[in-house]
Enzyme design. Structure first.
Site, mmCIF file in Angstrom:
data_model
loop_
_atom_site.group_PDB
_atom_site.id
_atom_site.type_symbol
_atom_site.label_atom_id
_atom_site.label_comp_id
_atom_site.label_asym_id
_atom_site.label_seq_id
_atom_site.Cartn_x
_atom_site.Cartn_y
_atom_site.Cartn_z
ATOM 1 N N TYR A 123 0.811 -1.212 0.000
ATOM 2 C CA TYR A 123 0.000 0.000 0.000
ATOM 3 C C TYR A 123 0.849 1.269 0.000
ATOM 4 O O TYR A 123 0.296 2.366 0.031
ATOM 5 C CB TYR A 123 -0.887 0.035 1.245
ATOM 6 C CG TYR A 123 -2.220 -0.641 1.075
ATOM 7 C CD1 TYR A 123 -2.300 -2.024 0.996
ATOM 8 C CD2 TYR A 123 -3.387 0.094 1.020
ATOM 9 C CE1 TYR A 123 -3.516 -2.648 0.863
ATOM 10 C CE2 TYR A 123 -4.607 -0.526 0.889
ATOM 11 C CZ TYR A 123 -4.671 -1.896 0.800
ATOM 12 O OH TYR A 123 -5.882 -2.509 0.669
ATOM 13 N N LYS A 190 3.458 -13.869 6.040
ATOM 14 C CA LYS A 190 3.720 -14.929 5.063
ATOM 15 C C LYS A 190 5.245 -15.048 4.960
ATOM 16 O O LYS A 190 5.834 -14.932 3.879
ATOM 17 C CB LYS A 190 3.071 -14.550 3.711
ATOM 18 C CG LYS A 190 3.081 -15.637 2.686
ATOM 19 C CD LYS A 190 1.949 -16.631 2.815
ATOM 20 C CE LYS A 190 2.090 -17.749 1.808
ATOM 21 N NZ LYS A 190 1.139 -18.853 1.996
ATOM 22 N N ASP A 223 -2.609 -17.334 5.363
ATOM 23 C CA ASP A 223 -3.649 -18.204 4.778
ATOM 24 C C ASP A 223 -4.256 -19.110 5.839
ATOM 25 O O ASP A 223 -5.473 -19.272 5.944
ATOM 26 C CB ASP A 223 -3.118 -18.999 3.564
ATOM 27 C CG ASP A 223 -1.677 -19.439 3.718
ATOM 28 O OD1 ASP A 223 -1.040 -19.084 4.725
ATOM 29 O OD2 ASP A 223 -1.189 -20.164 2.830
ATOM 30 N N ASP A 247 -5.928 -5.347 5.773
ATOM 31 C CA ASP A 247 -7.108 -4.907 5.031
ATOM 32 C C ASP A 247 -8.044 -6.088 4.784
ATOM 33 O O ASP A 247 -9.251 -6.042 5.067
ATOM 34 C CB ASP A 247 -6.636 -4.294 3.704
ATOM 35 C CG ASP A 247 -7.758 -3.667 2.917
ATOM 36 O OD1 ASP A 247 -8.821 -3.395 3.512
ATOM 37 O OD2 ASP A 247 -7.591 -3.454 1.713
#
Ligand code: NAD
Length: 358
Positions: A123, A190, A223, A247
């Site tokens: 972002y 991640k 995930d 987000d």
């Protein structure tokens, strides 16, 4: 008397903020609203969707409440929301997700607080359009530095995650945990794939956690986190995430408590606080007096707490809880079916909350 910047926003923003303003005033707390428009109409009139006057107003008043603002997809101006967060360095996006009895949801007793880093990651807005000089330059540089080929017809977004940026958001999450007697902070990443950006986020999270031995710390790969939140959300308490995962997981968590219509939020820096719902401008409902104002009203509950008006915040929260429990004066999204003819309007729901407050 609190002087607060009020940004109506666009799409359904103006009708929601107008209903919310009346509710805030009905708490008895005195506000002087410094109304500042921003967004698409302002872009058409003033050539800038976020003129300096809006930033100056927030700098003056230190506190703002904001309706959602539309961001054109693909082309057009950059997101006003992202620019505002970056300009004022509102690094900490805090989004509590709590079930209210009576809300239409598959889950009971959800009580999560999401801390989303607000200034970095994908972002950051460092992007190069396909075929641009910038894109070609990055592709050449990567080839030179690592021997790796990026396809010539690629568009590129850069994902920076810093020690500085991570440390302050993780610390904010732990400080909040301590102050609000919460038990656990989970860092979400991640790091197995993005070793130097998400890996850094995880490493810094672990370091900061050492300063808070009274609060449990753990980490989850994003995930897996999404699956676990759907299967066993009761295992989680406070989540801290880089910007993009924050987000996405915020909307997932909003889904757990009954939808975007009732998910509040705050964007906070060391100096300023801008309160806004998690949801966007829902433009298809613009002008219909239909959507749920609770996202902004509950953001107002957070604002009252921030201002130290704890009693008024509790009173407003109780009035909202009573309206939700009763299930009569709620908008379509909180009714058993969306076409329920007894659904309240945006302003009607605000009126019912105001009546409860009296
Ligand atoms: P959205 O949140 O506006 O709407 C998604 C869906 O959620 C809607 O179709 C509606 O069914 C539901 N919804 C949203 N708000 C609701 C409410 N108050 N009451 C009842 N239901 C509600 O998301 P979108 O359609 O992806 O985005 C629309 C625009 O908003 C885009 O331009 C986007 O960039 C912008 N946006 C702004 C903000 C912000 O201002 N902070 C945040 C997210 C999206």
């Amino acid at each position: 008397m609190y002087k607060v910047t009020l940004i109506p926003g666009d799409g359904t923003g103006p009708e929601i903020t107008e209903a919310s303003r009346r509710v805030f005033e009905a708490t008895g707390v005195k506000f002087e609203w410094d109304v500042q428009n921003a967004g698409e109409d302002v872009y058409n009139q003033e050539g800038n969707p976020l003129p300096d006057r809006v930033i100056d107003s927030i700098k003056r008043n230190k506190v703002a409440i904001k309706g959602p603002i539309t961001t054109p997809v693909g082309t057009g101006f950059r997101s006003v929301n992202v620019t505002l967060r970056q300009t004022l360095d509102l690094y900490s996006c805090v989004r509590p997700c709590k079930t209210y009895t009576g809300a239409k949801t598959r889950y009971d007793n959800i009580d999560l607080v999401i801390f989303r880093e607000n200034t970095e990651d994908l972002y950051a807005g460092i992007e190069y359009e396909k075929d641009s000089e910038g894109a070609k330059g990055v592709i050449d540089l990567v080839q030179k530095l690592s021997g790796r080929e990026i396809r010539q017809d690629s568009g590129i977004s850069i994902k920076p995650i810093s020690v500085f940026g991570t440390e302050r958001i993780v610390r904010a999450a732990f400080e909040y945990a301590r102050k609000n007697k919460r038990k656990k902070v989970t860092s979400v990443h991640k790091a197995n794939i993005m070793k130097f950006s998400d890996g850094l986020f995880l490493e810094v999270s672990r370091e900061v956690a050492k300063d808070y031995p009274d609060i449990e710390f753990e980490d989850r790969i994003v995930d897996n986190m999404c699956m676990q939140l759907v299967q066993k959300p009761e295992l989680y308490d406070i989540l801290v995430l880089p910007n993009l995962y924050g987000d996405i997981v915020s909307d997932l968590a909003a889904g757990l408590i009954g939808g975007l219509g009732l998910a509040p939020g705050a964007n906070i820096s060391s100096e300023y606080a801008v309160f806004e719902a998690t949801h966007g401008s829902a433009p298809k409902y613009k002008g219909l007096n239909k959507v749920n104002p609770l996202g902004v009203i509950l953001s107002g509950v957070m604002m009252l707490r921030h201002l130290g008006e704890i009693e008024a915040a509790d009173r407003l929260d109780n009035a909202i809880a009573a309206i939700i429990k009763e299930g009569k004066d709620v908008t379509y999204d909180m009714k058993p079916t969306p076409d329920d003819p007894t659904a309240a309007t945006t302003s009607g729901m605000a009126d019912a909350i105001i009546a409860r407050l009296k």
